[in-house]
Design a protein around this motif. Structure first.
Motif, PDB file in Angstrom:
ATOM      1  N   PHE A 275       0.855  -1.187   0.000  1.00 30.26           N
ATOM      2  CA  PHE A 275       0.000   0.000   0.000  1.00 30.26           C
ATOM      3  C   PHE A 275       0.892   1.237   0.000  1.00 30.26           C
ATOM      4  CE2 PHE A 275      -1.796   3.579   2.263  1.00 30.26           C
ATOM      5  CZ  PHE A 275      -3.007   3.760   1.603  1.00 30.26           C
ATOM      6  N   PRO A 276       0.512   2.261  -0.831  1.00 28.68           N
ATOM      7  CA  PRO A 276      -0.579   2.285  -1.794  1.00 28.68           C
ATOM      8  C   PRO A 276      -0.212   1.534  -3.067  1.00 28.68           C
ATOM      9  CG  PRO A 276       0.564   4.371  -1.815  1.00 28.68           C
ATOM     10  CD  PRO A 276       1.185   3.571  -0.711  1.00 28.68           C
ATOM     11  N   ARG A 277      -1.182   0.897  -3.665  1.00 29.43           N
ATOM     12  CA  ARG A 277      -0.928   0.078  -4.859  1.00 29.43           C
ATOM     13  C   ARG A 277      -0.648   0.957  -6.071  1.00 29.43           C
ATOM     14  NH1 ARG A 277      -2.704  -5.213  -5.691  1.00 29.43           N
ATOM     15  NH2 ARG A 277      -1.306  -6.182  -7.201  1.00 29.43           N
ATOM     16  N   GLU A 278      -1.320   2.089  -6.119  1.00 27.25           N
ATOM     17  CA  GLU A 278      -1.148   2.998  -7.251  1.00 27.25           C
ATOM     18  C   GLU A 278      -1.506   4.395  -6.791  1.00 27.25           C
ATOM     19  OE1 GLU A 278      -2.624   3.487 -11.909  1.00 27.25           O
ATOM     20  OE2 GLU A 278      -3.305   1.807 -10.687  1.00 27.25           O
ATOM     21  N   ARG A 279      -0.714   5.385  -7.183  1.00 26.42           N
ATOM     22  CA  ARG A 279      -0.984   6.744  -6.727  1.00 26.42           C
ATOM     23  C   ARG A 279      -0.278   7.743  -7.636  1.00 26.42           C
ATOM     24  NH1 ARG A 279      -1.008   8.085  -0.410  1.00 26.42           N
ATOM     25  NH2 ARG A 279      -2.943   6.930  -0.680  1.00 26.42           N
ATOM     26  N   ARG A 280      -0.913   8.913  -7.777  1.00 29.04           N
ATOM     27  CA  ARG A 280      -0.274  10.044  -8.469  1.00 29.04           C
ATOM     28  C   ARG A 280       0.450  10.904  -7.443  1.00 29.04           C
ATOM     29  NH1 ARG A 280      -3.681  13.864 -11.567  1.00 29.04           N
ATOM     30  NH2 ARG A 280      -5.032  13.750  -9.737  1.00 29.04           N
ATOM     31  N   TYR A 281       1.612  11.407  -7.817  1.00 32.58           N
ATOM     32  CA  TYR A 281       2.419  12.200  -6.900  1.00 32.58           C
ATOM     33  C   TYR A 281       2.884  13.482  -7.580  1.00 32.58           C
ATOM     34  CZ  TYR A 281       2.876   7.827  -4.265  1.00 32.58           C
ATOM     35  OH  TYR A 281       2.620   6.667  -3.562  1.00 32.58           O
ATOM     36  N   ARG A 282       3.051  14.504  -6.764  1.00 37.11           N
ATOM     37  CA  ARG A 282       3.744  15.692  -7.233  1.00 37.11           C
ATOM     38  C   ARG A 282       5.253  15.457  -7.118  1.00 37.11           C
ATOM     39  NH1 ARG A 282      -0.286  19.219  -4.032  1.00 37.11           N
ATOM     40  NH2 ARG A 282      -1.744  19.924  -5.650  1.00 37.11           N
ATOM     41  N   LYS A 283       6.009  16.195  -7.899  1.00 41.00           N
ATOM     42  CA  LYS A 283       7.462  16.093  -7.820  1.00 41.00           C
ATOM     43  C   LYS A 283       7.927  16.465  -6.414  1.00 41.00           C
ATOM     44  CE  LYS A 283       8.058  17.145 -12.718  1.00 41.00           C
ATOM     45  NZ  LYS A 283       8.502  18.135 -13.714  1.00 41.00           N
ATOM     46  N   GLY A 284       8.869  15.660  -5.896  1.00 38.16           N
ATOM     47  CA  GLY A 284       9.407  15.923  -4.580  1.00 38.16           C
ATOM     48  C   GLY A 284       8.590  15.364  -3.433  1.00 38.16           C
ATOM     49  N   ALA A 285       7.468  14.712  -3.719  1.00 38.15           N
ATOM     50  CA  ALA A 285       6.620  14.170  -2.659  1.00 38.15           C
ATOM     51  C   ALA A 285       7.295  12.978  -1.985  1.00 38.15           C
ATOM     52  CB  ALA A 285       5.268  13.758  -3.229  1.00 38.15           C
ATOM     53  N   SER A 286       6.817  12.632  -0.794  1.00 34.00           N
ATOM     54  CA  SER A 286       7.313  11.450  -0.099  1.00 34.00           C
ATOM     55  C   SER A 286       6.133  10.594   0.317  1.00 34.00           C
ATOM     56  CB  SER A 286       8.141  11.843   1.125  1.00 34.00           C
ATOM     57  OG  SER A 286       7.345  12.535   2.075  1.00 34.00           O
ATOM     58  N   GLN A 287       6.377   9.292   0.458  1.00 30.59           N
ATOM     59  CA  GLN A 287       5.315   8.346   0.787  1.00 30.59           C
ATOM     60  C   GLN A 287       5.906   7.148   1.492  1.00 30.59           C
ATOM     61  OE1 GLN A 287       1.739   8.315   0.038  1.00 30.59           O
ATOM     62  NE2 GLN A 287       1.954   6.667   1.539  1.00 30.59           N
ATOM     63  N   GLY A 323      11.138   1.454   3.203  1.00 29.69           N
ATOM     64  CA  GLY A 323       9.947   1.636   2.386  1.00 29.69           C
ATOM     65  C   GLY A 323       9.529   3.084   2.241  1.00 29.69           C
ATOM     66  N   GLN A 324      10.421   4.029   2.529  1.00 28.90           N
ATOM     67  CA  GLN A 324      10.120   5.449   2.378  1.00 28.90           C
ATOM     68  C   GLN A 324      10.457   5.874   0.957  1.00 28.90           C
ATOM     69  OE1 GLN A 324       8.777   7.459   4.799  1.00 28.90           O
ATOM     70  NE2 GLN A 324       8.563   9.050   3.243  1.00 28.90           N
ATOM     71  N   VAL A 325       9.433   6.286   0.203  1.00 29.99           N
ATOM     72  CA  VAL A 325       9.599   6.670  -1.200  1.00 29.99           C
ATOM     73  C   VAL A 325       9.781   8.173  -1.291  1.00 29.99           C
ATOM     74  CG1 VAL A 325       8.476   6.764  -3.459  1.00 29.99           C
ATOM     75  CG2 VAL A 325       8.229   4.732  -2.030  1.00 29.99           C
ATOM     76  N   THR A 326      10.747   8.597  -2.098  1.00 35.23           N
ATOM     77  CA  THR A 326      10.949  10.006  -2.397  1.00 35.23           C
ATOM     78  C   THR A 326      10.839  10.187  -3.899  1.00 35.23           C
ATOM     79  OG1 THR A 326      12.433  10.263  -0.496  1.00 35.23           O
ATOM     80  CG2 THR A 326      12.474  11.988  -2.177  1.00 35.23           C
ATOM     81  N   VAL A 327       9.864  10.965  -4.320  1.00 31.10           N
ATOM     82  CA  VAL A 327       9.608  11.173  -5.739  1.00 31.10           C
ATOM     83  C   VAL A 327      10.604  12.183  -6.290  1.00 31.10           C
ATOM     84  CG1 VAL A 327       7.888  11.929  -7.436  1.00 31.10           C
ATOM     85  CG2 VAL A 327       7.182  10.609  -5.424  1.00 31.10           C
ATOM     86  N   GLY A 328      11.103  11.919  -7.494  1.00 31.22           N
ATOM     87  CA  GLY A 328      12.096  12.781  -8.115  1.00 31.22           C
ATOM     88  C   GLY A 328      11.478  13.947  -8.858  1.00 31.22           C
ATOM     89  N   GLY A 329      12.250  14.539  -9.747  1.00 31.02           N
ATOM     90  CA  GLY A 329      11.808  15.716 -10.471  1.00 31.02           C
ATOM     91  C   GLY A 329      11.522  15.463 -11.933  1.00 31.02           C
ATOM     92  N   VAL A 330      11.195  14.209 -12.289  1.00 32.94           N
ATOM     93  CA  VAL A 330      10.960  13.828 -13.685  1.00 32.94           C
ATOM     94  C   VAL A 330       9.530  13.349 -13.847  1.00 32.94           C
ATOM     95  CG1 VAL A 330      11.678  12.293 -15.546  1.00 32.94           C
ATOM     96  CG2 VAL A 330      13.382  13.191 -13.962  1.00 32.94           C
ATOM     97  N   ASN A 331       8.874  13.761 -14.917  1.00 33.56           N
ATOM     98  CA  ASN A 331       7.535  13.257 -15.215  1.00 33.56           C
ATOM     99  C   ASN A 331       7.620  11.825 -15.723  1.00 33.56           C
ATOM    100  OD1 ASN A 331       6.640  15.871 -14.710  1.00 33.56           O
ATOM    101  ND2 ASN A 331       6.686  16.441 -16.873  1.00 33.56           N
ATOM    102  N   GLY A 332       6.602  11.035 -15.451  1.00 35.85           N
ATOM    103  CA  GLY A 332       6.556   9.676 -15.973  1.00 35.85           C
ATOM    104  C   GLY A 332       5.965   8.710 -14.983  1.00 35.85           C
ATOM    105  N   GLU A 333       6.194   7.433 -15.250  1.00 37.07           N
ATOM    106  CA  GLU A 333       5.669   6.371 -14.402  1.00 37.07           C
ATOM    107  C   GLU A 333       6.792   5.424 -14.011  1.00 37.07           C
ATOM    108  OE1 GLU A 333       1.017   5.689 -15.335  1.00 37.07           O
ATOM    109  OE2 GLU A 333       2.411   4.647 -16.668  1.00 37.07           O
ATOM    110  N   GLY A 334       6.695   4.888 -12.821  1.00 30.97           N
ATOM    111  CA  GLY A 334       7.647   3.894 -12.344  1.00 30.97           C
ATOM    112  C   GLY A 334       6.980   3.024 -11.312  1.00 30.97           C
ATOM    113  N   VAL A 335       7.703   2.040 -10.826  1.00 33.34           N
ATOM    114  CA  VAL A 335       7.186   1.183  -9.774  1.00 33.34           C
ATOM    115  C   VAL A 335       8.252   0.999  -8.708  1.00 33.34           C
ATOM    116  CG1 VAL A 335       5.575  -0.097 -11.245  1.00 33.34           C
ATOM    117  CG2 VAL A 335       7.896  -0.957 -10.922  1.00 33.34           C
ATOM    118  N   VAL A 336       7.767   0.853  -7.474  1.00 30.73           N
ATOM    119  CA  VAL A 336       8.622   0.423  -6.378  1.00 30.73           C
ATOM    120  C   VAL A 336       8.165  -0.971  -5.999  1.00 30.73           C
ATOM    121  CG1 VAL A 336       9.251   0.785  -3.971  1.00 30.73           C
ATOM    122  CG2 VAL A 336       9.123   2.724  -5.530  1.00 30.73           C
ATOM    123  N   VAL A 337       9.099  -1.909  -6.024  1.00 27.88           N
ATOM    124  CA  VAL A 337       8.791  -3.313  -5.784  1.00 27.88           C
ATOM    125  C   VAL A 337       9.073  -3.646  -4.329  1.00 27.88           C
ATOM    126  CG1 VAL A 337       9.350  -5.688  -6.433  1.00 27.88           C
ATOM    127  CG2 VAL A 337       9.361  -3.875  -8.151  1.00 27.88           C
TER     128      VAL A 337
END
Length: 861
Positions: A275-287, A323-337
């Motif tokens: 969790f979360p299985r799928e989500r939209r993020y702003r650049k620089g966000a953390s999860q 398991g702390q995700v930090t979103v980068g500054g590039v548009n697109g899609e990726g996955v964390v496994v």
């Protein structure tokens, strides 16, 4: 050098080549068109892992004040504890007015309706205190969410199990990683199986090996397995565990309880959920991610602290060990496994552009078939706009090279460009599918995957397989029938082409590796020795699939490299079996993600495999095949690499892939129908010139991606333009290189441009990268120069035609680029005929040499 340049035009050409070497090595430069004319014009004008129990502070989440918080939600939505259970992490998400969700766990304030039952620690984990029920309430900006909590009394902690409790800790510590104790030879006398594929052996190694020297039940804290990772004694792996931590105490208790391998009626791990299985993020966000393990008895437990995480695209997002995700500054899609005990799940991350366009903008885009709306939906999610439609010359050249591997003739080009018909592109596609070169082109692509080494199976066998492949694609055999004939092959290797595959891949595991990769798009090779590190496949899955080929027998002379001239016969006969290499169990035939097959002893089990594989409902076959074909036309697959489908390598646009696969299956696996659907789509006909929104897009197909021509296609294009055919060894005079049936046919040109060598272990995917060797070969090849001077070639005929230079230049542009030269290009090129010392022959050679060495010729765009 092979070509003499004695005029000032030589300076232009050489300067051009200096620029070309840079542009070809760099490949495509977004926003900049690189072709022969542009370069000639320029030349003319300018002559160590952290211990498990340490907790890192999480970055403070931020919600901009202007964002309206609509509601909060918490995961998990409820908690049930027994007293003494491990703390459970929770994540609170804020839903904003614009649809984004942000991790606000660190911003909310917690309260409990009933005190003393549970509490929240500094790392946002819930700790059970005493039996009872309560509700934890999280509040932020006047919005709240409620988390019901129930704590039940426990008579005492459940007995620990090596499989369920200890192995996850050892895996998280990295003890069974390939760089540590899971090396083939182990580490300092201690050997574990890679990714715990053999838990019984691991248990024995810890408990019994060396007379049990690694455990000390009378005083567990003095056990070597604890002293080493806590640095109580020297340990080359460094500190891996903190004395007194929960994981440390778990190992102490397991040793004290008697070091059980499993408990009676122990439940099995069946799934992992992130969790979360799928989500939209702003650049620089953390999860913060949460990972839950589900078991066969219906229970579930949080295993976030024991899971391992990895990001498939570090530019999109990075993830730490917790398991702390930090979103980068590039548009697109990726996955964390997230991985836990051989099972995986993935959290899909979408980072859209800051500028999103209204639905009306996408609704207004032209739609030519069912593929376009599926692509536009993805563009809208990511804030991309597709490039403009490509020009007629670009479409003509691109489609012909992609579908048949040959350039259009100048006559075809003139006719197409002169046509004003609104459906001329559709009619051109129909013409392409009828061309005789179509069958050889597609047969050659499949030969890359199946063609064996002639030194191993014999020249006659290789030739027979090659001819069978060509017949299949010339008659447009449905690909499900094509696959069935290969999987069910039997008979003589000198009479039935597909039998040569069995001659080359002689053992069930080898056939399993090949067929799973080619027909299912799944790389099972890792699971042959241990659990697949990035997927759910284990050794049991691999050898259950291999069991379909266990009863295959052969008779005949066998292999005798390097000649192998004898004939072999392959056939089904009852009695063969495949055993698990660790357990020794006789494996029952079972397809991936399917149920085991009860096959009568007198029936070939491959029939069941072929039925399952080619079923329209098969979750792998049609997706794998359309993805492989898609990559031919777009330079990359929707899943890339094309034969590596897995959770950790998702499709860039899954609805597009599934829509294509469904249509392919609905039309009975007709390759020509699939090719036609792709060629007629607006998506395929987009320009390779980017716009401001898709400049950095490299995998969503919002523009055409330039790609170097395959070796045989480029070689045949050179021969076609010069009207000079080489006679290849073992081929009829004038045969195209696309008709070559073995890599043993010598050609320095084909080798320079990465023709696959079938002496390696196919499937052989084409290497499309550029190199200095390729550039130098095009510049200096004596073979290329001989084509310019061929007395029966096109250059000689142009020179002797008596036509004025502008017409000669126009013919050269039509033959190479499928377009007429622009006025400035024509002006520069015709100057070659006016240079002191130049002749019509040398000037024509110089111009054609420059065009051949341009990115516009070497690349399809």
């Amino acid at each position: 050098m092979g070509i003499e340049y004695t005029s000032s035009f030589r300076f232009v050409a050489v300067l051009y080549m200096a620029v070309l070497l840079i542009s070809v090595r760099a490949g495509e430069r977004p926003g900049q068109r690189r072709d022969a004319s542009a370069t000639l014009l320029t030349a003319a004008r300018s002559t160590e892992r952290t211990p498990l129990s340490s907790v890192k502070p999480r970055p403070e989440p931020v919600i901009p004040p202007a964002d309206k918080l609509v509601r909060l939600r918490v995961e998990p939505s409820a908690l049930e504890f027994f007293t003494g259970d491990r703390p459970r992490p929770v994540v609170v998400s804020g839903v904003l007015a614009d649809g984004f969700e942000v991790d606000v766990t660190g911003l909310v304030r917690w309260g409990f309706e009933t005190s003393g039952v549970a509490r929240m620690d500094a790392t946002n984990r819930v700790l059970a205190m005493k039996p009872g029920s309560t509700v934890a309430v999280a509040r932020l900006r006047g919005v709240e969410v409620r988390l019901p909590i129930r704590v039940e009394s426990s008579s005492g902690p459940a007995p620990l199990s090596f499989v369920k409790d200890v192995l996850p800790v050892l895996s998280r510590l990295g003890c069974n990683a390939g760089a540590c104790h899971a090396k083939p030879e182990g580490q300092n006398g201690f050997k574990l199986s890679v990714f715990s594929y053999d838990p019984k052996s691991d248990h024995s190694e810890i408990v019994r090996e060396g007379r049990g020297r690694r455990v000390f039940p009378a005083n567990p804290e003095e056990s070597l397995i604890l002293k080493k990772p806590t640095l109580g004694v020297p340990h080359e792996g460094g500190a891996r565990l903190k004395a007194g931590s929960m994981e440390y105490q778990l190992l102490v208790r397991w040793i004290r309880e008697g070091m059980a391998f499993e408990q009676p009626k122990e439940s099995r791990l069946i799934a992992v959920e992130v969790f979360p299985r799928e989500r939209r993020y702003r650049k620089g966000a953390s999860q913060r991610l949460l990972v839950r393990a589900r078991y066969s008895d219906g229970t579930a437990r949080d295993v976030t602290d024991l899971a391992m995480f990895d990001s498939n695209d570090k530019d999109i997002a990075r993830v730490d060990e917790g398991g702390q995700v930090t979103v980068g500054g590039v548009n697109g899609e990726g996955v964390v496994v997230a991985r836990f005990m051989g099972l995986v799940d993935a959290s899909r991350i979408t980072v859209p552009s800051e500028r999103l366009y209204p639905e009306s903008r996408y609704a207004a885009l032209p739609v030519q078939n069912f593929l376009d709306p599926l692509a536009y939906a993805q563009f809208r999610r990511l804030g991309l706009l597709p490039s403009d439609l490509c020009s007629d010359p670009e479409f003509l050249r691109r489609s012909s090279l992609d579908a048949t591997g040959v350039l259009p003739t100048p006559e075809e080009t003139r006719e197409f460009l002169a046509s004003t018909s609104v459906d001329k592109r559709a009619r051109w596609v129909e013409k392409l599918l009828r061309k005789p070169e179509y069958g050889d082109y597609w047969a050659n692509k499949w030969a890359d995957l199946f063609r064996p080494n002639p030194d191993r199976v014999g020249v006659k066998s290789v030739f027979l397989l090659d001819q069978w492949l060509r017949e299949c694609f010339r008659e447009n055999k449905p690909l499900d029938q094509f696959a069935r004939e290969i999987v069910l092959a039997q008979g003589s290797t000198h009479q039935v082409g597909p039998n040569v595959i069995y001659r080359d891949r002689r053992e069930p595991p080898e056939l399993t590796t090949l067929f799973s990769q080619v027909f299912l798009g799944v790389r099972l090779e890792c699971a042959r020795c241990h659990h697949h590190p990035n997927e759910k496949w284990g050794q049991e899955d691999f050898y259950q699939l291999a069991a379909f080929f266990g009863p295959m027998k052969q008779k005949g002379s066998g292999l005798s490299p390097p000649i192998s001239a004898g004939t072999e016969h392959f056939y089904f006969a009852p009695g063969g079996s495949v055993t698990h290499p660790v357990t020794g169990e006789v494996m029952k035939p079972k397809s991936p993600d399917a149920t085991a097959v009860d096959v009568p002893a007198d029936r070939d089990p491959r029939l069941s495999l072929a039925d399952w594989m080619t079923s329209p409902k098969n979750p792998y076959f049609s997706r794998a095949l359309v993805n492989r074909v898609w990559a031919v036309f777009f330079g990359r697959g929707i899943v890339e690499p094309v034969d590596d489908f897995r959770v950790s390598n998702p499709a860039s646009n899954d609805p597009l892939l599934q829509g294509l696969a469904d249509d392919f299956a609905a039309h009975h696996f007709d390759l020509k129908h699939l090719v036609k659907a792709i060629l007629e789509s607006r998506l395929y006909q987009l320009s390779s010139t980017p716009n401001e929104t898709n400049l950095s897009d490299t995998k969503n197909f919002s523009r055409s991606y330039r790609r170097r021509l395959p070796a045989e296609v480029l070689f045949d294009a050179v021969s076609q333009v010069t009207a000079s055919r080489e006679t290849l060894a073992g081929m009829v005079p004038g045969a195209r290189s696309m008709e070559a049936w073995t890599y043993k046919i010598e050609s320095h040109f084909l080798d320079a441009f990465s023709r696959p060598n079938s002496s390696s272990d196919c499937p052989c995917e084409r290497d499309r990268t550029t190199s200095v060797v390729q550039s130098l070969h095009m510049m200096n090849s004596k073979g290329l120069q001989s084509k310019f001077t061929d007395s029966n070639g096109s250059v000689k005929k142009l020179v002797e035609s008596g036509r004025p230079p502008p017409e000669l230049v126009a013919d050269l542009y039509l033959a190479t680029f499928c377009r007429l030269p622009e006025p400035r290009e024509l002006e520069i090129a015709t100057r070659a005929y006016e240079v002191e010392g130049a002749t019509r022959q040398t000037a024509t050679e110089d111009i054609l040499w420059a065009l051949f060495n341009s990115a516009e010729f070497v690349f399809n765009h």
